[in-house]
Design an enzyme around this catalytic site. Structure first.
Site, PDB file in Angstrom:
ATOM      1  N   ARG A  52     -14.582   9.450 -14.961  1.00 42.96           N
ATOM      2  CA  ARG A  52     -14.221  10.848 -14.635  1.00 42.96           C
ATOM      3  C   ARG A  52     -14.595  11.270 -13.213  1.00 42.96           C
ATOM      4  NH1 ARG A  52     -16.086  11.366 -19.930  1.00 42.96           N
ATOM      5  NH2 ARG A  52     -14.319  11.485 -21.370  1.00 42.96           N
TER       6      ARG A  52
ATOM      7  N   LYS B  45      -5.264  13.023  -0.664  1.00 40.84           N
ATOM      8  CA  LYS B  45      -4.168  12.614  -1.558  1.00 40.84           C
ATOM      9  C   LYS B  45      -4.400  11.163  -1.951  1.00 40.84           C
ATOM     10  CE  LYS B  45      -0.169  15.446  -0.332  1.00 40.84           C
ATOM     11  NZ  LYS B  45       1.194  15.436   0.240  1.00 40.84           N
TER      12      LYS B  45
ATOM     13  N   GLU C   3       3.528   9.202  13.114  1.00 40.92           N
ATOM     14  CA  GLU C   3       2.782  10.315  12.497  1.00 40.92           C
ATOM     15  C   GLU C   3       2.014  11.090  13.578  1.00 40.92           C
ATOM     16  OE1 GLU C   3       3.313  11.047   9.397  1.00 40.92           O
ATOM     17  OE2 GLU C   3       3.979   9.177   8.452  1.00 40.92           O
TER      18      GLU C   3
ATOM     19  N   LYS D 179      -4.531  17.675  11.154  1.00 32.76           N
ATOM     20  CA  LYS D 179      -4.388  17.458   9.711  1.00 32.76           C
ATOM     21  C   LYS D 179      -5.476  18.214   8.948  1.00 32.76           C
ATOM     22  CE  LYS D 179      -3.413  14.747   5.828  1.00 32.76           C
ATOM     23  NZ  LYS D 179      -2.794  13.615   5.213  1.00 32.76           N
TER      24      LYS D 179
ATOM     25  N   GLU E 194      -1.320  21.461  -1.468  1.00 35.64           N
ATOM     26  CA  GLU E 194       0.098  21.563  -1.095  1.00 35.64           C
ATOM     27  C   GLU E 194       0.865  22.560  -1.957  1.00 35.64           C
ATOM     28  OE1 GLU E 194       1.936  17.827   0.220  1.00 35.64           O
ATOM     29  OE2 GLU E 194       3.885  18.639  -0.374  1.00 35.64           O
TER      30      GLU E 194
ATOM     31  N   ARG F  15       0.995  23.001   3.551  1.00 34.75           N
ATOM     32  CA  ARG F  15       0.717  21.563   3.749  1.00 34.75           C
ATOM     33  C   ARG F  15       2.009  20.749   3.781  1.00 34.75           C
ATOM     34  NH1 ARG F  15      -4.049  17.721   1.085  1.00 34.75           N
ATOM     35  NH2 ARG F  15      -3.210  15.770   1.897  1.00 34.75           N
TER      36      ARG F  15
ATOM     37  N   ASN G 243       5.199  16.875   5.927  1.00 28.58           N
ATOM     38  CA  ASN G 243       6.325  16.017   5.527  1.00 28.58           C
ATOM     39  C   ASN G 243       7.488  16.111   6.508  1.00 28.58           C
ATOM     40  OD1 ASN G 243       5.003  15.143   3.198  1.00 28.58           O
ATOM     41  ND2 ASN G 243       5.597  17.010   2.111  1.00 28.58           N
TER      42      ASN G 243
ATOM     43  N   HIS H 157      10.179  13.451   6.848  1.00 30.97           N
ATOM     44  CA  HIS H 157      10.014  12.556   5.703  1.00 30.97           C
ATOM     45  C   HIS H 157      11.203  12.600   4.726  1.00 30.97           C
ATOM     46  CE1 HIS H 157       6.032  12.194   7.313  1.00 30.97           C
ATOM     47  NE2 HIS H 157       5.619  11.413   6.346  1.00 30.97           N
TER      48      HIS H 157
ATOM     49  N   HIS I 264      12.598   9.187   3.868  1.00 29.96           N
ATOM     50  CA  HIS I 264      12.568   8.560   2.537  1.00 29.96           C
ATOM     51  C   HIS I 264      13.945   8.015   2.168  1.00 29.96           C
ATOM     52  CE1 HIS I 264       8.794  11.049   1.359  1.00 29.96           C
ATOM     53  NE2 HIS I 264       8.464   9.891   1.886  1.00 29.96           N
TER      54      HIS I 264
ATOM     55  N   HIS J 157       7.559   2.729   6.895  1.00 26.18           N
ATOM     56  CA  HIS J 157       7.558   4.162   6.626  1.00 26.18           C
ATOM     57  C   HIS J 157       7.581   4.965   7.940  1.00 26.18           C
ATOM     58  CE1 HIS J 157       6.506   7.930   4.698  1.00 26.18           C
ATOM     59  NE2 HIS J 157       5.455   8.038   5.496  1.00 26.18           N
TER      60      HIS J 157
HETATM   61  P1  NAD Z   1      -0.969  -0.947   4.540  1.00 28.39           P
HETATM   62  O1  NAD Z   1      -2.198  -0.403   3.935  1.00 28.39           O
HETATM   63  O2  NAD Z   1      -0.106  -1.794   3.691  1.00 28.39           O
HETATM   64  O3  NAD Z   1      -1.392  -1.772   5.846  1.00 28.39           O
HETATM   65  C1  NAD Z   1      -0.380  -2.422   6.583  1.00 28.39           C
HETATM   66  C2  NAD Z   1      -0.725  -3.902   6.815  1.00 28.39           C
HETATM   67  O4  NAD Z   1      -1.718  -3.993   7.822  1.00 28.39           O
HETATM   68  C3  NAD Z   1      -1.307  -4.613   5.596  1.00 28.39           C
HETATM   69  O5  NAD Z   1      -0.787  -5.893   5.522  1.00 28.39           O
HETATM   70  C4  NAD Z   1      -2.793  -4.637   5.893  1.00 28.39           C
HETATM   71  O6  NAD Z   1      -3.461  -5.690   5.244  1.00 28.39           O
HETATM   72  C5  NAD Z   1      -2.795  -4.827   7.377  1.00 28.39           C
HETATM   73  N1  NAD Z   1      -3.967  -4.339   8.099  1.00 28.39           N
HETATM   74  C6  NAD Z   1      -4.702  -3.231   7.845  1.00 28.39           C
HETATM   75  N2  NAD Z   1      -5.588  -3.037   8.818  1.00 28.39           N
HETATM   76  C7  NAD Z   1      -5.429  -4.048   9.703  1.00 28.39           C
HETATM   77  C8  NAD Z   1      -6.044  -4.373  10.942  1.00 28.39           C
HETATM   78  N3  NAD Z   1      -6.956  -3.581  11.492  1.00 28.39           N
HETATM   79  N4  NAD Z   1      -5.640  -5.496  11.563  1.00 28.39           N
HETATM   80  C9  NAD Z   1      -4.652  -6.275  11.050  1.00 28.39           C
HETATM   81  N5  NAD Z   1      -4.012  -5.993   9.906  1.00 28.39           N
HETATM   82  C10 NAD Z   1      -4.398  -4.885   9.248  1.00 28.39           C
HETATM   83  O7  NAD Z   1      -0.037   0.198   5.144  1.00 28.39           O
HETATM   84  P2  NAD Z   1      -0.344   1.612   5.848  1.00 28.39           P
HETATM   85  O8  NAD Z   1       0.802   1.868   6.717  1.00 28.39           O
HETATM   86  O9  NAD Z   1      -1.709   1.657   6.412  1.00 28.39           O
HETATM   87  O10 NAD Z   1      -0.323   2.633   4.623  1.00 28.39           O
HETATM   88  C11 NAD Z   1       0.851   2.867   3.874  1.00 28.39           C
HETATM   89  C12 NAD Z   1       0.469   3.566   2.590  1.00 28.39           C
HETATM   90  O11 NAD Z   1      -0.123   4.817   2.887  1.00 28.39           O
HETATM   91  C13 NAD Z   1       1.644   3.852   1.669  1.00 28.39           C
HETATM   92  O12 NAD Z   1       1.330   3.433   0.376  1.00 28.39           O
HETATM   93  C14 NAD Z   1       1.780   5.371   1.717  1.00 28.39           C
HETATM   94  O13 NAD Z   1       2.262   5.902   0.503  1.00 28.39           O
HETATM   95  C15 NAD Z   1       0.362   5.773   1.972  1.00 28.39           C
HETATM   96  N6  NAD Z   1       0.217   7.099   2.602  1.00 28.39           N
HETATM   97  C16 NAD Z   1      -0.643   7.971   2.030  1.00 28.39           C
HETATM   98  C17 NAD Z   1      -0.841   9.211   2.597  1.00 28.39           C
HETATM   99  C18 NAD Z   1      -1.845  10.151   1.997  1.00 28.39           C
HETATM  100  O14 NAD Z   1      -1.921  11.300   2.416  1.00 28.39           O
HETATM  101  N7  NAD Z   1      -2.655   9.685   1.057  1.00 28.39           N
HETATM  102  C19 NAD Z   1      -0.152   9.574   3.759  1.00 28.39           C
HETATM  103  C20 NAD Z   1       0.720   8.665   4.334  1.00 28.39           C
HETATM  104  C21 NAD Z   1       0.904   7.415   3.745  1.00 28.39           C
HETATM  105  N1  GLY Z   2       0.683  12.853   4.279  1.00 30.73           N
HETATM  106  C1  GLY Z   2       0.978  14.166   3.873  1.00 30.73           C
HETATM  107  C2  GLY Z   2      -0.185  14.896   3.322  1.00 30.73           C
HETATM  108  O1  GLY Z   2      -1.286  14.416   3.336  1.00 30.73           O
HETATM  109  O2  GLY Z   2      -0.004  15.976   2.833  1.00 30.73           O
END
Ligand code: NAD
Ligand code: GLY
Length: 360
Positions: free
Chosen positions: A122, A144, A186, A228, A238, A242, A246, A249, A253, A266
């Site tokens: 929890r 998030k 971003e 942010k 949101e 907030r 997007n 986006h 998407h 992305h």
């Molecule tokens: P990811 O986590 O898949 O990382 C991209 C690649 O880079 C992976 O292969 C990873 O192993 C590698 N990597 C990471 N750090 C590294 C480094 N320093 N050196 C070399 N390689 C490295 O992708 P991402 O773009 O970081 O994140 C995408 C995810 O984030 C999606 O799932 C998306 O939905 C999520 N997201 C969440 C929010 C939120 O507010 N929570 C916002 C935007 C995106």
């Molecule tokens: N990435 C959008 C948010 O955090 O609201």
């Protein structure tokens, strides 16, 4: 010295440490928030090979007890199965409600670790140590958390704030160039929607950023996190404003869905989506042609794509209509007001989009 920002959310407030070469100061940062002494580090093999030893050694020398919970690398593993793998590891290793998690990696690791922390027994504490640019400027801040279902991305999750975000920009030097550029989309987004001065700074410093100059990286990450944090402080869950995060986006998407997930990154899809949003904004009189052109030029300079892949307008509209942000056929579009401001605008005339994007 690290820069320390604050996300102010009453009892859920937390610091963001930002600096170059501060990975080894993770113990100090955790001490400052009185974090659990027993930590599960969630990490994939790619990031573990690069950074796990440095984090683990820093923690162990200060008396933290750490164990690795390894998850597979890739968006396709942001699933309930991987979540279960984390829960099982925690149970086998005797973790209880007093223990904490540390997400070391990109947004995939951060999102899944955050959701594991939100739900294990929890709710236990967690911290974010983001190592991609996207994670440093976006996903690690704001709470998030989510996993994907076969029917769609991020469909199961929770708003659950970390206790700390610890950002070492030197980790960006090992990131593949395309991943880095995707994160820059971003960064540019924050300038377009909230901060005209930051946008101008990006125009003047894109070369320094692309060549990973330390001062430029720190300024870009810090300003992005400040923007942010302010948006999240005003609307944590949101229910309104907030949603401006997007920007770009909705169309982005659709690009991702039409090209097949993983083909276009992305951030690349968001860059295309921002150019489309700027085109719609100009058509509706919310920004000038000069502003629209500045947005496109900046994104090109950051090595990002700006042209929609070759699908028909109908395909795009169809994909956007399936997006979960469409309610009763009305698209809530985030449109830029010049540069440095934006509004949430209900678009009920899809033909307008068609005209703007495809000049028919
Ligand atoms: P990811 O986590 O898949 O990382 C991209 C690649 O880079 C992976 O292969 C990873 O192993 C590698 N990597 C990471 N750090 C590294 C480094 N320093 N050196 C070399 N390689 C490295 O992708 P991402 O773009 O970081 O994140 C995408 C995810 O984030 C999606 O799932 C998306 O939905 C999520 N997201 C969440 C929010 C939120 O507010 N929570 C916002 C935007 C995106
Ligand atoms: N990435 C959008 C948010 O955090 O609201």
């Amino acid at each position: 010295m690290p820069e320390i920002l604050k996300v102010g959310l009453d009892q859920r407030s937390y610091p963001i440490w930002i600096g170059e070469g501060i990975l080894e100061r993770i113990d100090e940062a955790l001490d400052s928030v009185h974090f659990s002494r027993r930590i599960g580090i969630v990490c994939n093999p790619t990031v573990a090979e690069l950074y796990l030893c440095r984090v683990q050694e820093a923690l162990e020398k200060s008396g933290y007890s750490c164990s690795l919970i390894e998850i597979p690398d890739g968006e396709q593993f942001k699933t309930l199965e991987t979540l279960e793998l984390i829960y099982n590891a925690l149970i086998r290793q005797g973790f209880d409600r007093g223990c904490g998690l540390l997400a070391l990696g990109g947004g995939v690791t951060g999102d899944i670790t955050g959701f594991a922390a939100a739900t294990f027994m929890r709710g236990i504490d967690y911290v974010q140590v983001p190592t991609t640019l996207l994670a440093q400027v976006d996903s690690s801040v704001g709470g998030k958390t989510a996993v994907n279902l076969p029917l769609g991305k991020n469909l199961v999750g929770a708003f659950y704030q970390p206790r700390l975000v610890h950002i070492d920009v030197s980790t960006l030097r090992t990131l593949p160039q395309r991943e880095f550029a995707a994160g820059l989309a971003e960064v540019a987004k924050y300038g377009i929607i909230e901060d005209a001065d930051f946008f101008s700074w990006l125009e003047s410093n894109s070369d320094q950023l692309v060549s990973l100059e330390s001062e430029a990286l720190i300024h870009a990450v810090k300003t992005s996190c400040q923007i942010k944090a302010a948006v999240v402080e005003g609307d944590e869950r949101e229910s309104g404003r907030r949603a401006i995060l997007n920007y770009g986006h909705t169309f982005g998407h659709a690009v991702e869905a039409l090209c097949g997930y993983g083909k276009v990154k992305h951030g690349e899809a968001v860059a295309i989506g921002m150019v489309v949003a700027a085109a719609i904004s100009r058509r509706l009189g919310f920004c000038s042609q000069v502003d629209e052109q500045r947005i496109e030029t900046l994104l090109r300079g950051l090595s990002l794509p700006v042209t929609p892949p070759d699908f028909t307008a109908e395909c795009y509209i169809d994909a956007m209509t399936r997006d979960k942000k469409v309610v009763d056929g009305v698209h809530k579009y985030i449109l830029n007001l010049g540069i440095g401001d934006c509004r949430i605008h209900a678009v009920d005339n899809l033909e307008t989009l068609l005209d703007t994007v495809f000049h028919v």
